[in-house]
Design a protein around this motif. Structure first.
Motif, PDB file in Angstrom:
ATOM      1  N   ASP A   1      -2.690   6.218  -8.441  1.00  0.00           N
ATOM      2  CA  ASP A   1      -3.793   6.958  -7.729  1.00  0.00           C
ATOM      3  C   ASP A   1      -4.224   6.022  -6.554  1.00  0.00           C
ATOM      4  OD1 ASP A   1      -3.600   9.273  -9.270  1.00  0.00           O
ATOM      5  OD2 ASP A   1      -4.885   8.423 -10.802  1.00  0.00           O
ATOM      6  N   TYR A   2      -4.394   6.305  -5.395  1.00  0.00           N
ATOM      7  CA  TYR A   2      -5.014   5.775  -4.255  1.00  0.00           C
ATOM      8  C   TYR A   2      -5.969   6.544  -3.569  1.00  0.00           C
ATOM      9  CZ  TYR A   2      -0.670   2.731  -4.204  1.00  0.00           C
ATOM     10  OH  TYR A   2       0.360   1.874  -4.504  1.00  0.00           O
ATOM     11  N   GLU A   3      -6.910   5.801  -3.017  1.00  0.00           N
ATOM     12  CA  GLU A   3      -7.980   6.769  -2.306  1.00  0.00           C
ATOM     13  C   GLU A   3      -8.110   5.599  -0.862  1.00  0.00           C
ATOM     14  OE1 GLU A   3     -12.544   8.092  -2.650  1.00  0.00           O
ATOM     15  OE2 GLU A   3     -11.742   6.675  -4.132  1.00  0.00           O
ATOM     16  N   CYS A   4      -8.535   6.295   0.194  1.00  0.00           N
ATOM     17  CA  CYS A   4      -8.633   5.611   1.347  1.00  0.00           C
ATOM     18  C   CYS A   4     -10.100   5.327   1.595  1.00  0.00           C
ATOM     19  CB  CYS A   4      -8.042   6.463   2.447  1.00  0.00           C
ATOM     20  SG  CYS A   4      -8.428   5.765   4.076  1.00  0.00           S
ATOM     21  N   ARG A   5     -10.437   3.860   1.847  1.00  0.00           N
ATOM     22  CA  ARG A   5     -11.723   3.749   2.083  1.00  0.00           C
ATOM     23  C   ARG A   5     -12.338   4.175   3.387  1.00  0.00           C
ATOM     24  NH1 ARG A   5     -10.777  -2.610   0.303  1.00  0.00           N
ATOM     25  NH2 ARG A   5      -9.109  -2.147   1.494  1.00  0.00           N
ATOM     26  N   ALA A   6     -11.680   4.533   4.224  1.00  0.00           N
ATOM     27  CA  ALA A   6     -11.952   5.004   5.567  1.00  0.00           C
ATOM     28  C   ALA A   6     -12.409   6.481   5.687  1.00  0.00           C
ATOM     29  CB  ALA A   6     -11.107   4.606   6.738  1.00  0.00           C
ATOM     30  N   CYS A   7     -11.488   7.277   5.009  1.00  0.00           N
ATOM     31  CA  CYS A   7     -11.821   8.782   5.195  1.00  0.00           C
ATOM     32  C   CYS A   7     -11.808   9.153   3.897  1.00  0.00           C
ATOM     33  CB  CYS A   7     -10.653   9.372   5.891  1.00  0.00           C
ATOM     34  SG  CYS A   7      -9.287   9.618   5.062  1.00  0.00           S
ATOM     35  N   GLY A   8     -11.589   8.767   2.696  1.00  0.00           N
ATOM     36  CA  GLY A   8     -11.825   9.303   1.173  1.00  0.00           C
ATOM     37  C   GLY A   8     -10.535   9.946   0.999  1.00  0.00           C
ATOM     38  N   HIS A   9      -9.543  10.157   1.624  1.00  0.00           N
ATOM     39  CA  HIS A   9      -8.272  10.816   1.288  1.00  0.00           C
ATOM     40  C   HIS A   9      -7.913  10.106  -0.259  1.00  0.00           C
ATOM     41  CE1 HIS A   9      -4.754  13.132   1.455  1.00  0.00           C
ATOM     42  NE2 HIS A   9      -4.003  12.141   1.374  1.00  0.00           N
TER      43      HIS A   9
ATOM     44  N   SER B   1      -3.438  10.235   5.947  1.00  0.00           N
ATOM     45  CA  SER B   1      -4.360  11.222   6.565  1.00  0.00           C
ATOM     46  C   SER B   1      -4.932  10.552   7.925  1.00  0.00           C
ATOM     47  CB  SER B   1      -5.518  11.554   5.587  1.00  0.00           C
ATOM     48  OG  SER B   1      -6.310  12.294   6.190  1.00  0.00           O
ATOM     49  N   CYS B   2      -5.766   9.314   7.823  1.00  0.00           N
ATOM     50  CA  CYS B   2      -6.116   8.779   9.062  1.00  0.00           C
ATOM     51  C   CYS B   2      -5.257   7.783   9.559  1.00  0.00           C
ATOM     52  CB  CYS B   2      -7.473   8.381   8.774  1.00  0.00           C
ATOM     53  SG  CYS B   2      -7.659   7.002   7.446  1.00  0.00           S
ATOM     54  N   GLU B   3      -4.359   7.279   9.057  1.00  0.00           N
ATOM     55  CA  GLU B   3      -3.226   6.353   9.328  1.00  0.00           C
ATOM     56  C   GLU B   3      -3.952   4.747   9.545  1.00  0.00           C
ATOM     57  OE1 GLU B   3      -1.140   7.648  12.815  1.00  0.00           O
ATOM     58  OE2 GLU B   3      -0.462   9.440  12.046  1.00  0.00           O
ATOM     59  N   LYS B   4      -5.245   4.762   8.893  1.00  0.00           N
ATOM     60  CA  LYS B   4      -5.711   3.469   8.612  1.00  0.00           C
ATOM     61  C   LYS B   4      -5.081   2.464   7.602  1.00  0.00           C
ATOM     62  CE  LYS B   4      -9.781   4.656  11.293  1.00  0.00           C
ATOM     63  NZ  LYS B   4     -11.231   4.819  11.071  1.00  0.00           N
ATOM     64  N   PRO B   5      -5.183   1.203   7.658  1.00  0.00           N
ATOM     65  CA  PRO B   5      -4.913   0.316   6.230  1.00  0.00           C
ATOM     66  C   PRO B   5      -5.790   0.279   5.406  1.00  0.00           C
ATOM     67  CG  PRO B   5      -5.140  -1.175   8.208  1.00  0.00           C
ATOM     68  CD  PRO B   5      -5.517   0.333   8.755  1.00  0.00           C
ATOM     69  N   GLU B   6      -6.342   1.284   5.062  1.00  0.00           N
ATOM     70  CA  GLU B   6      -7.415   1.240   4.163  1.00  0.00           C
ATOM     71  C   GLU B   6      -7.250   1.889   2.688  1.00  0.00           C
ATOM     72  OE1 GLU B   6     -10.393  -0.395   4.737  1.00  0.00           O
ATOM     73  OE2 GLU B   6      -9.629  -0.963   6.491  1.00  0.00           O
ATOM     74  N   LEU B   7      -6.313   1.846   2.330  1.00  0.00           N
ATOM     75  CA  LEU B   7      -5.552   2.492   0.893  1.00  0.00           C
ATOM     76  C   LEU B   7      -6.043   1.749  -0.343  1.00  0.00           C
ATOM     77  CD1 LEU B   7      -2.449   4.666   1.006  1.00  0.00           C
ATOM     78  CD2 LEU B   7      -4.842   5.288   0.572  1.00  0.00           C
TER      79      LEU B   7
END
Length: 74
Positions: free
Chosen positions: A5-13, A31-37
């Motif tokens: 399981d992964y969650e994006c710290r930037a958008c919450g995806h 989702s947001c294409e930022k390196p924040e997973l």
């Protein structure tokens, strides 16, 4: 292969990904294409219950090597 399981710290995806244990963790959010997973800690998809697995579980007849039987040592 296990699921992670992964969650994006930037958008919450949130997403779930099947990966080899040796694979590098994902970094880019789809989702947001930022390196924040960030990999999440989650429960295993299965649980081994009962008393466990033994060497005799899948052996039949005289192939069972039970401790103390016919070993010749004391």
């Amino acid at each position: 292969m296990p699921f992670y399981d992964y969650e994006c710290r930037a958008c919450g995806h949130q997403l779930e990904k099947m990966q080899k244990i040796s694979d590098e963790p994902l970094k880019d959010c789809p989702s947001c294409e930022k390196p924040e997973l960030q990999k999440q800690i989650s429960a295993a998809g299965f649980r081994l219950g009962g008393t466990g697995w033994y060497e005799t579980d899948f052996k039949t007849g005289t192939k069972k090597n039970l401790a103390g039987e016919g070993s010749g040592s004391s």
